[in-house]
Design a protein around this motif. Structure first.
Motif, PDB file in Angstrom:
ATOM      1  N   UNK A 268      -5.070 -17.046   3.402  1.00 36.92           N
ATOM      2  CA  UNK A 268      -4.076 -16.824   2.345  1.00 36.92           C
ATOM      3  C   UNK A 268      -4.403 -15.564   1.543  1.00 36.92           C
ATOM      4  N   UNK A 269      -5.682 -15.339   1.293  1.00 34.48           N
ATOM      5  CA  UNK A 269      -6.092 -14.115   0.602  1.00 34.48           C
ATOM      6  C   UNK A 269      -5.811 -12.884   1.476  1.00 34.48           C
ATOM      7  N   UNK A 270      -6.061 -13.000   2.760  1.00 34.69           N
ATOM      8  CA  UNK A 270      -5.816 -11.879   3.673  1.00 34.69           C
ATOM      9  C   UNK A 270      -4.341 -11.513   3.702  1.00 34.69           C
ATOM     10  N   UNK A 271      -3.475 -12.509   3.767  1.00 33.92           N
ATOM     11  CA  UNK A 271      -2.028 -12.250   3.744  1.00 33.92           C
ATOM     12  C   UNK A 271      -1.625 -11.566   2.438  1.00 33.92           C
ATOM     13  N   UNK A 272      -2.176 -12.026   1.350  1.00 28.99           N
ATOM     14  CA  UNK A 272      -1.897 -11.417   0.037  1.00 28.99           C
ATOM     15  C   UNK A 272      -2.361  -9.958   0.011  1.00 28.99           C
ATOM     16  N   UNK A 273      -3.540  -9.709   0.579  1.00 30.74           N
ATOM     17  CA  UNK A 273      -4.118  -8.363   0.536  1.00 30.74           C
ATOM     18  C   UNK A 273      -3.331  -7.378   1.388  1.00 30.74           C
ATOM     19  N   UNK A 274      -2.957  -7.783   2.600  1.00 28.53           N
ATOM     20  CA  UNK A 274      -2.271  -6.832   3.495  1.00 28.53           C
ATOM     21  C   UNK A 274      -0.851  -6.552   3.024  1.00 28.53           C
ATOM     22  N   UNK A 275      -0.213  -7.522   2.404  1.00 28.19           N
ATOM     23  CA  UNK A 275       1.128  -7.267   1.873  1.00 28.19           C
ATOM     24  C   UNK A 275       1.053  -6.350   0.652  1.00 28.19           C
ATOM     25  N   UNK A 276       0.038  -6.525  -0.164  1.00 29.52           N
ATOM     26  CA  UNK A 276      -0.159  -5.612  -1.291  1.00 29.52           C
ATOM     27  C   UNK A 276      -0.451  -4.200  -0.779  1.00 29.52           C
ATOM     28  N   UNK A 277      -1.232  -4.094   0.267  1.00 33.10           N
ATOM     29  CA  UNK A 277      -1.561  -2.802   0.872  1.00 33.10           C
ATOM     30  C   UNK A 277      -0.289  -2.085   1.335  1.00 33.10           C
ATOM     31  N   UNK A 278       0.607  -2.830   1.940  1.00 32.79           N
ATOM     32  CA  UNK A 278       1.880  -2.243   2.389  1.00 32.79           C
ATOM     33  C   UNK A 278       2.667  -1.692   1.197  1.00 32.79           C
ATOM     34  N   UNK A 279       2.724  -2.440   0.120  1.00 31.08           N
ATOM     35  CA  UNK A 279       3.486  -2.015  -1.048  1.00 31.08           C
ATOM     36  C   UNK A 279       2.852  -0.805  -1.732  1.00 31.08           C
ATOM     37  N   UNK A 280       1.545  -0.776  -1.799  1.00 28.47           N
ATOM     38  CA  UNK A 280       0.860   0.341  -2.452  1.00 28.47           C
ATOM     39  C   UNK A 280       1.040   1.639  -1.667  1.00 28.47           C
ATOM     40  N   UNK A 281       1.150   1.548  -0.359  1.00 29.11           N
ATOM     41  CA  UNK A 281       1.318   2.762   0.451  1.00 29.11           C
ATOM     42  C   UNK A 281       2.790   3.149   0.631  1.00 29.11           C
ATOM     43  N   UNK A 282       3.685   2.226   0.363  1.00 31.85           N
ATOM     44  CA  UNK A 282       5.103   2.560   0.428  1.00 31.85           C
ATOM     45  C   UNK A 282       5.578   2.939   1.819  1.00 31.85           C
ATOM     46  N   UNK A 283       6.442   3.934   1.895  1.00 31.51           N
ATOM     47  CA  UNK A 283       7.089   4.303   3.150  1.00 31.51           C
ATOM     48  C   UNK A 283       6.142   4.659   4.273  1.00 31.51           C
ATOM     49  N   UNK A 284       5.021   5.286   3.969  1.00 31.25           N
ATOM     50  CA  UNK A 284       4.096   5.691   5.032  1.00 31.25           C
ATOM     51  C   UNK A 284       3.493   4.489   5.757  1.00 31.25           C
ATOM     52  N   UNK A 285       3.456   3.335   5.096  1.00 29.10           N
ATOM     53  CA  UNK A 285       2.890   2.139   5.718  1.00 29.10           C
ATOM     54  C   UNK A 285       3.806   1.570   6.800  1.00 29.10           C
TER      55      UNK A 285
ATOM     56  N   UNK B 188     -12.028 -11.831   6.134  1.00 28.58           N
ATOM     57  CA  UNK B 188     -12.789 -11.092   5.132  1.00 28.58           C
ATOM     58  C   UNK B 188     -12.837  -9.605   5.465  1.00 28.58           C
ATOM     59  N   UNK B 189     -12.984  -9.289   6.755  1.00 33.70           N
ATOM     60  CA  UNK B 189     -13.025  -7.890   7.164  1.00 33.70           C
ATOM     61  C   UNK B 189     -11.711  -7.176   6.924  1.00 33.70           C
ATOM     62  N   UNK B 190     -10.607  -7.808   7.304  1.00 35.00           N
ATOM     63  CA  UNK B 190      -9.290  -7.206   7.088  1.00 35.00           C
ATOM     64  C   UNK B 190      -9.012  -7.045   5.599  1.00 35.00           C
ATOM     65  N   UNK B 191      -9.378  -8.046   4.817  1.00 34.12           N
ATOM     66  CA  UNK B 191      -9.178  -7.972   3.370  1.00 34.12           C
ATOM     67  C   UNK B 191      -9.981  -6.833   2.762  1.00 34.12           C
ATOM     68  N   UNK B 192     -11.232  -6.670   3.185  1.00 32.64           N
ATOM     69  CA  UNK B 192     -12.064  -5.565   2.691  1.00 32.64           C
ATOM     70  C   UNK B 192     -11.412  -4.220   2.970  1.00 32.64           C
ATOM     71  N   UNK B 193     -10.883  -4.061   4.191  1.00 34.06           N
ATOM     72  CA  UNK B 193     -10.227  -2.805   4.557  1.00 34.06           C
ATOM     73  C   UNK B 193      -8.976  -2.583   3.714  1.00 34.06           C
ATOM     74  N   UNK B 194      -8.233  -3.660   3.420  1.00 34.17           N
ATOM     75  CA  UNK B 194      -7.026  -3.539   2.607  1.00 34.17           C
ATOM     76  C   UNK B 194      -7.364  -3.135   1.172  1.00 34.17           C
TER      77      UNK B 194
END
Length: 368
Positions: A301-318, A234-240
């Motif tokens: 499963x939600x956390x994995x979804x959130x962090x992968x979306x976070x990577x895509x939203x930030x693009x190259x800098x991530x 939940x914490x990692x997802x919130x940060x994402x």
């Protein structure tokens, strides 16, 4: 400590003792001693409240810490799981002598139950064996990974006694004939103080025995053991979610075309948090075992979804090694492989569903 004061203390510790060293924890395997010690000294670990209040406070602490650094949230999970063992034991020495030290920060605790949890799920053999000797037990065997260990740390173990029964004990890292080797080089969580622990006829006195009947005791503490893992995700997802929001204006706002947006993840996150609160408020948390397992799986499963979306939203800098999205991605993959792992959880849920179906009354012929 009142709720408002407690939250202020936790936030102060996160800002002053944790956030400045998060990169060192991630990249240099720094153990967050100052943060852990500050929480203990401030009385954050103390628990004289009812079970539901303790669960709510502890899960909130783990979640808020994991929002900043899941490695440290994981260390807290280890410590609070260890405290749970001593809160539930009938051993007077452990409850009256060691538990206050854990709750005041004088000692830190590790779980040591990865292998036993897999043993009880039929995934592994038990790695430790014990034989009765004068005044206690002699324990031999090896645990491949135990986290949150160090000089002033104790951890839980389960050992079989002549294959007939199992005992659970709480042992110090300084015990004679116990050798430890630190494990590094992980994708993430290198600051978690993880060691291989080899027992060579280690004497475990009766004062260290959590339970002479580990099978029943583990069944009793297992719901809290797994429940305390849920706020890691939940914490990692919130940060994402927050991170995705900060990236909204990048490259002309083209992130709005991505299929997964922060609002969707945020809605799912709110539902998971509400379910966690509901479970914590049940005075008989053991009866919530199947709900806990389901929520633990849904959360990772939600956390994995959130962090992968976070990577895509930030693009190259991530994709920089030191970026926060890439750290959260690695933390999430650790959570997916933390006992009970995703496949372990899936197995448990399928077995529970099968047992539920077999226990249901059979429909009589001719009934609708």
């Amino acid at each position: 400590m009142e709720t408002a004061e407690r939250k202020q203390v936790i936030e102060s510790c996160i800002q002053d003792k944790l956030k400045p060293v998060v990169r060192k924890i991630d990249a240099e395997a720094l153990y967050p001693f100052e943060f852990m010690n500050s929480l203990g000294s401030a009385g954050v670990f103390r628990s004289q409240a009812l079970l539901s209040e303790t669960l709510l406070r502890d899960t909130d602490l783990i979640e808020r810490t994991s929002t900043a650094c899941m490695t440290t949230g994981f260390n807290l999970w280890c410590h609070l799981a260890a405290a749970t063992y001593l809160r539930r034991t009938d051993n007077v020495y452990l409850r009256q002598k060691l538990l206050p030290l854990l709750e005041e920060g004088g000692l830190r605790g590790g779980t040591g139950l990865s292998n036993p949890m897999k043993f009880y799920a039929g995934l592994e053999k038990l790695h430790l064996k014990a034989k009765r000797v004068a005044g206690g037990y002699s324990v031999s065997g090896q645990l491949p990974m135990v986290s949150n260990l160090g000089t002033d740390h104790w951890f839980g173990i389960v050992a079989s006694v002549e294959e007939e029964r199992r005992i659970m004990a709480f042992v110090p890292c300084r015990a004679d004939r116990l050798s430890m080797k630190e494990k590094l080089g992980y994708l993430a969580l290198n600051g978690s103080a993880t060691y291989t622990c080899a027992f060579d006829d280690v004497f475990v006195p009766d004062d260290w025995i959590v339970s002479e009947q580990a099978d029943d005791f583990v069944e009793d503490i297992r719901p809290v053991f797994v429940l305390y893992q849920i706020p890691l995700g939940l914490g990692v997802t919130s940060a994402a979610v927050e991170s995705i929001g900060k990236a909204a204006g990048r490259q002309g706002g083209c992130n709005r075309y991505l299929s997964i947006q922060s609002a969707e993840i945020g809605d799912e996150l709110s539902r998971r948090k509400e379910e966690l609160r509901r479970i914590c408020l049940d005075p008989n948390v053991t009866a919530q075992w199947s709900a806990i397992v389901r929520l633990r799986l849904d959360t990772v499963l939600l956390t994995l979804k959130a962090v992968q979306a976070d990577m895509l939203h930030h693009g190259g800098s991530a994709y920089l090694q030191a970026s926060e999205p890439s750290r959260r991605l690695r933390e999430a993959y650790f959570l997916a492989n933390l006992t009970p792992t995703v496949k372990h959880l899936e197995k448990m849920l399928q077995l529970m569903e099968a047992q539920s179906l077999s226990a249901a009354p059979r429909q009589r012929e001719g009934e609708p």
